[in-house]
Design a protein around this motif. Structure first.
Motif, short mmCIF file in Angstrom:
data_model
loop_
_atom_site.label_atom_id
_atom_site.label_comp_id
_atom_site.label_asym_id
_atom_site.label_seq_id
_atom_site.Cartn_x
_atom_site.Cartn_y
_atom_site.Cartn_z
N GLY A 12 0.80 -1.22 0.00
CA GLY A 12 0.00 0.00 0.00
C GLY A 12 0.83 1.26 0.00
O GLY A 12 2.04 1.25 -0.22
N LYS A 13 0.16 2.38 0.24
CA LYS A 13 0.84 3.69 0.33
C LYS A 13 1.20 3.96 1.79
O LYS A 13 0.35 3.88 2.68
CB LYS A 13 -0.08 4.80 -0.18
CG LYS A 13 -0.09 4.98 -1.69
CD LYS A 13 -0.92 6.19 -2.07
CE LYS A 13 -0.97 6.39 -3.58
NZ LYS A 13 0.23 7.08 -4.09
N TRP A 14 2.45 4.32 2.00
CA TRP A 14 2.93 4.66 3.33
C TRP A 14 2.87 6.19 3.49
O TRP A 14 3.61 6.92 2.83
CB TRP A 14 4.37 4.20 3.53
CG TRP A 14 4.52 2.71 3.61
CD1 TRP A 14 4.04 1.79 2.74
CD2 TRP A 14 5.24 1.98 4.62
NE1 TRP A 14 4.40 0.52 3.14
CE2 TRP A 14 5.13 0.61 4.29
CE3 TRP A 14 5.94 2.36 5.76
CZ2 TRP A 14 5.72 -0.38 5.07
CZ3 TRP A 14 6.53 1.36 6.53
CH2 TRP A 14 6.41 0.01 6.19
N LEU A 15 1.97 6.66 4.36
CA LEU A 15 1.84 8.09 4.61
C LEU A 15 2.51 8.43 5.93
O LEU A 15 2.16 7.86 6.97
CB LEU A 15 0.37 8.50 4.64
CG LEU A 15 -0.47 8.17 3.40
CD1 LEU A 15 -1.89 8.69 3.57
CD2 LEU A 15 0.17 8.72 2.14
N PHE A 16 3.47 9.35 5.89
CA PHE A 16 4.19 9.80 7.07
C PHE A 16 3.81 11.26 7.28
O PHE A 16 4.27 12.13 6.56
CB PHE A 16 5.69 9.65 6.86
CG PHE A 16 6.49 9.58 8.13
CD1 PHE A 16 6.34 8.52 9.01
CD2 PHE A 16 7.37 10.59 8.46
CE1 PHE A 16 7.08 8.45 10.18
CE2 PHE A 16 8.12 10.54 9.62
CZ PHE A 16 7.98 9.46 10.49
N ILE A 17 2.93 11.51 8.25
CA ILE A 17 2.29 12.82 8.38
C ILE A 17 2.74 13.52 9.66
O ILE A 17 2.57 12.99 10.76
CB ILE A 17 0.76 12.67 8.39
CG1 ILE A 17 0.30 11.90 7.15
CG2 ILE A 17 0.08 14.03 8.48
CD1 ILE A 17 -1.14 11.45 7.22
N ARG A 18 3.30 14.71 9.51
CA ARG A 18 3.68 15.50 10.68
C ARG A 18 2.46 16.24 11.21
O ARG A 18 1.76 16.92 10.47
CB ARG A 18 4.78 16.48 10.31
CG ARG A 18 5.21 17.39 11.47
CD ARG A 18 6.63 17.87 11.29
NE ARG A 18 7.55 16.75 11.27
CZ ARG A 18 8.88 16.89 11.21
NH1 ARG A 18 9.42 18.10 11.16
NH2 ARG A 18 9.66 15.84 11.18
N VAL A 19 2.21 16.10 12.50
CA VAL A 19 1.06 16.74 13.14
C VAL A 19 1.55 17.72 14.19
O VAL A 19 2.12 17.33 15.21
CB VAL A 19 0.13 15.69 13.78
CG1 VAL A 19 -0.98 16.38 14.58
CG2 VAL A 19 -0.49 14.80 12.71
N ALA A 20 1.37 19.01 13.89
CA ALA A 20 1.79 20.06 14.82
C ALA A 20 0.64 20.99 15.16
O ALA A 20 0.81 21.94 15.92
CB ALA A 20 2.94 20.86 14.23
N ASP A 21 -0.56 20.73 14.60
CA ASP A 21 -1.72 21.57 14.92
C ASP A 21 -2.99 20.71 14.87
O ASP A 21 -2.96 19.56 14.43
CB ASP A 21 -1.82 22.75 13.96
CG ASP A 21 -1.87 22.32 12.49
OD1 ASP A 21 -2.64 21.40 12.16
OD2 ASP A 21 -1.14 22.92 11.68
N LEU A 22 -4.09 21.29 15.30
CA LEU A 22 -5.34 20.54 15.41
C LEU A 22 -5.93 20.18 14.05
O LEU A 22 -6.58 19.14 13.90
CB LEU A 22 -6.35 21.33 16.23
CG LEU A 22 -6.05 21.40 17.73
CD1 LEU A 22 -6.97 22.40 18.42
CD2 LEU A 22 -6.20 20.03 18.37
N GLN A 23 -5.72 21.01 13.04
CA GLN A 23 -6.25 20.70 11.72
C GLN A 23 -5.62 19.41 11.18
O GLN A 23 -6.31 18.53 10.65
CB GLN A 23 -5.98 21.85 10.75
CG GLN A 23 -6.56 21.58 9.35
CD GLN A 23 -6.20 22.67 8.34
OE1 GLN A 23 -5.17 23.33 8.48
NE2 GLN A 23 -7.04 22.85 7.34
#
Length: 224
Positions: A65-76
């Motif tokens: 599959g697709k590997w998504l590496f997502i940085r989360v620094a805010d609520l959105q």
């Protein structure tokens, strides 16, 4: 640990639902979308922030599959990640009944809180081990009758208002629900940073989720 970074993994059997690398000022979420999950995402892709759409488009599709590496620094970004997790796995936890729910002005469930005077002692004793496991304290003696009641903890002599109530006074609003920015850092402020340790699913249910905005709103469990 992921190398030298504290890492939290949620698994079902041998399948990882989501991995979270915990940094001081942000989190990195890793989510792998398989074929069926990509089809679900692509059907609602335009509803996600443009950053998530662009990340999805540029990532290669591997055998799993697709590997998504997502940085989360805010609520959105966090809200977007929560929707991706729901594509991977819908919660098997049924939302608590709202028939007798008591909400604080910040949106937290008072009737699920160890400090609330309206719960039974039996329920309070059940909550304490879970809260102690998560927040590393054994002092749960504070009692509160709820926001805007005669014995509200924040309004007793010598106590200061909590951050949500301070914000409400400044904005001259009645509840956090009335604010266009809800949920925000002010409404969810005050919880100890979770340390590197193992906690059970029941610890999450009773010590964390009552304070998560809309967590027990059944409508949030649906995916188009």
């Amino acid at each position: 640990m992921y190398y030298d970074i504290p890492c939290l993994k949620f698994r079902q059997g041998m399948k990882t639902i989501v991995s979270i690398n915990m940094h001081e000022t942000y989190y990195d979420f890793q989510i792998i979308l398989g074929k069926a999950e990509r089809e679900k995402f692509e059907a609602i892709k335009q509803e996600f922030p443009i950053e998530i759409q662009e990340l999805y488009d540029k990532e290669r599709t591997l055998h799993d599959g697709k590997w998504l590496f997502i940085r989360v620094a805010d609520l959105q970004a966090l809200e977007a990640v929560k929707r991706l997790i729901l594509i991977k796995k819908k919660p098997n936890r049924k939302p608590f009944s709202k028939e007798n729910a008591v909400y604080g002005k910040c949106g937290h469930r008072c009737d699920l809180c160890v400090h609330y005077t309206g719960i039974t002692e039996e329920f309070r004793k059940m909550l304490i081990p879970h809260l102690t496991a998560v927040y590393n304290t054994s002092d749960w003696d504070l009692r509160c009758t709820g926001c805007d009641t005669p014995n509200c903890h924040c309004c007793c002599d010598g106590n200061t208002l909590c951050e949500p109530l301070k914000c409400l006074h400044v904005k001259q609003s009645n509840t956090c629900f009335d604010c266009i920015n809800y949920p925000c850092e002010q409404a969810t402020v005050g919880y100890n940073q979770l340390e590197h340790k193992n906690i059970s699913a029941d610890d999450v249910t009773w010590a964390i989720l009552p304070y998560v905005p809309y967590q027990y709103d059944e409508s949030n469990y649906s995916i188009k």
